[in-house]
Design a protein around this motif. Structure first.
Motif, mmCIF file in Angstrom:
data_model
loop_
_atom_site.group_PDB
_atom_site.id
_atom_site.type_symbol
_atom_site.label_atom_id
_atom_site.label_comp_id
_atom_site.label_asym_id
_atom_site.label_seq_id
_atom_site.Cartn_x
_atom_site.Cartn_y
_atom_site.Cartn_z
ATOM 1 N N ASP A 79 -27.570 21.867 11.215
ATOM 2 C CA ASP A 79 -28.948 21.731 10.368
ATOM 3 C C ASP A 79 -28.339 22.098 8.944
ATOM 4 O OD1 ASP A 79 -28.804 24.474 10.948
ATOM 5 O OD2 ASP A 79 -30.933 24.528 10.812
ATOM 6 N N GLY A 80 -27.173 22.315 8.894
ATOM 7 C CA GLY A 80 -26.675 22.862 7.278
ATOM 8 C C GLY A 80 -26.503 21.362 6.393
ATOM 9 N N LYS A 81 -26.021 21.839 5.246
ATOM 10 C CA LYS A 81 -25.880 20.812 4.185
ATOM 11 C C LYS A 81 -24.506 19.968 4.439
ATOM 12 C CE LYS A 81 -25.456 20.145 -0.727
ATOM 13 N NZ LYS A 81 -25.657 20.791 -1.816
ATOM 14 N N MET A 82 -24.873 18.609 4.288
ATOM 15 C CA MET A 82 -23.398 17.761 4.566
ATOM 16 C C MET A 82 -22.778 17.471 3.534
ATOM 17 S SD MET A 82 -24.421 15.124 7.600
ATOM 18 C CE MET A 82 -25.889 14.731 7.978
ATOM 19 N N LEU A 83 -21.837 17.692 3.105
ATOM 20 C CA LEU A 83 -20.881 17.436 1.863
ATOM 21 C C LEU A 83 -19.803 16.249 2.305
ATOM 22 C CD1 LEU A 83 -20.139 20.846 1.115
ATOM 23 C CD2 LEU A 83 -21.989 19.565 0.212
ATOM 24 N N GLU A 87 -17.135 16.839 -2.354
ATOM 25 C CA GLU A 87 -17.787 17.926 -2.554
ATOM 26 C C GLU A 87 -17.569 19.135 -2.110
ATOM 27 O OE1 GLU A 87 -22.099 15.476 -2.897
ATOM 28 O OE2 GLU A 87 -21.322 15.915 -0.997
ATOM 29 N N ASN A 91 -16.789 22.531 -4.163
ATOM 30 C CA ASN A 91 -17.253 23.623 -3.790
ATOM 31 C C ASN A 91 -16.346 25.147 -3.792
ATOM 32 O OD1 ASN A 91 -20.251 23.515 -3.616
ATOM 33 N ND2 ASN A 91 -20.152 22.441 -1.584
ATOM 34 N N MET A 123 -24.045 30.075 3.011
ATOM 35 C CA MET A 123 -24.006 28.614 3.029
ATOM 36 C C MET A 123 -24.143 27.872 4.729
ATOM 37 S SD MET A 123 -21.832 25.650 1.413
ATOM 38 C CE MET A 123 -22.126 23.843 1.298
ATOM 39 N N LYS A 124 -24.935 27.177 4.875
ATOM 40 C CA LYS A 124 -24.937 26.562 6.195
ATOM 41 C C LYS A 124 -24.155 24.989 5.844
ATOM 42 C CE LYS A 124 -28.907 26.794 7.940
ATOM 43 N NZ LYS A 124 -30.156 26.919 8.853
ATOM 44 N N LEU A 125 -23.193 24.840 6.747
ATOM 45 C CA LEU A 125 -22.557 23.485 6.558
ATOM 46 C C LEU A 125 -22.575 22.742 7.690
ATOM 47 C CD1 LEU A 125 -20.672 21.704 4.565
ATOM 48 C CD2 LEU A 125 -18.719 23.131 5.622
ATOM 49 N N SER A 126 -22.893 21.324 7.435
ATOM 50 C CA SER A 126 -22.968 20.273 8.649
ATOM 51 C C SER A 126 -21.616 19.407 8.500
ATOM 52 C CB SER A 126 -24.088 19.736 9.014
ATOM 53 O OG SER A 126 -24.006 18.704 9.763
ATOM 54 N N LYS A 129 -24.465 14.942 12.082
ATOM 55 C CA LYS A 129 -25.699 15.229 12.879
ATOM 56 C C LYS A 129 -25.140 15.157 14.457
ATOM 57 C CE LYS A 129 -29.449 13.861 9.986
ATOM 58 N NZ LYS A 129 -29.626 15.172 9.643
#
Length: 159
Positions: A79-83, A87, A91, A123-126, A129
């Motif tokens: 459920d983290g941020k997708m980059l 990107e 970061n 940070m949460k990273l995905s 999905k």
């Protein structure tokens, strides 16, 4: 830059260990890399949510012992941020410009990360999905970190 991969379990498959070794060698030009493994808990088949929560808590305590107070912690979570790769590269560059000299990526076990570890994360990273085996996730993460360094150095690799 110091980059740690804090992860649950050991790599048993030779092909994954070889891939991890290859990316670790490639990354040595750009950063100091450490892979810190913590013991995993055996998860019984059809474990209840309560049992899974206890297992994540035990693994989380082991992970927490490796997390440094001055490190920027990135937890891999569905459920983290997708980059995009670009990107992620941006970061990494930004974190360095802001004075971050230690990044710790955290990969949980087969049933994920404990809530306490997720709360500690900066940070949460995905990556998707989709769900990936946590052992394979090490290879994917290292490849993307390597790709990010190549992008930031304007060197050929990323297409």
């Amino acid at each position: 830059m110091q980059i740690d991969i804090v992860c649950v379990g050991k790599i048993k498959e030779r092909y994954l260990a070889d891939a991890i070794g290859e990316y670790a060698k490639r990354l040595s030009r750009y950063c100091r890399l450490s892979v810190l493994e913590v013991a995993d808990e055996k998860t019984p088949d059809h474990a209840s949510e309560g049992v899974e929560r206890q297992i994540r808590a035990k693994e989380g305590e082991r992970i927490a012992k490796h997390l440094k107070s001055d490190a920027f912690v990135v937890a891999l979570a569905i459920d983290g941020k997708m980059l995009s790769s670009e990107e992620l590269a941006a970061n990494l560059a930004q974190w360095g410009l802001r004075g971050v000299s230690h990044i710790q990526f955290v990969i949980g076990g087969s049933i994920g990360l404990d809530d306490a570890v997720l709360r500690r994360a900066d940070m949460k990273l995905s990556f998707s999905k989709m769900t990936f085996p946590h052992q394979l996730m090490r290879v994917i993460l290292l490849e993307q970190v390597y790709r990010a360094y190549k992008i930031n150095a304007h060197e050929p690799y990323h297409k």
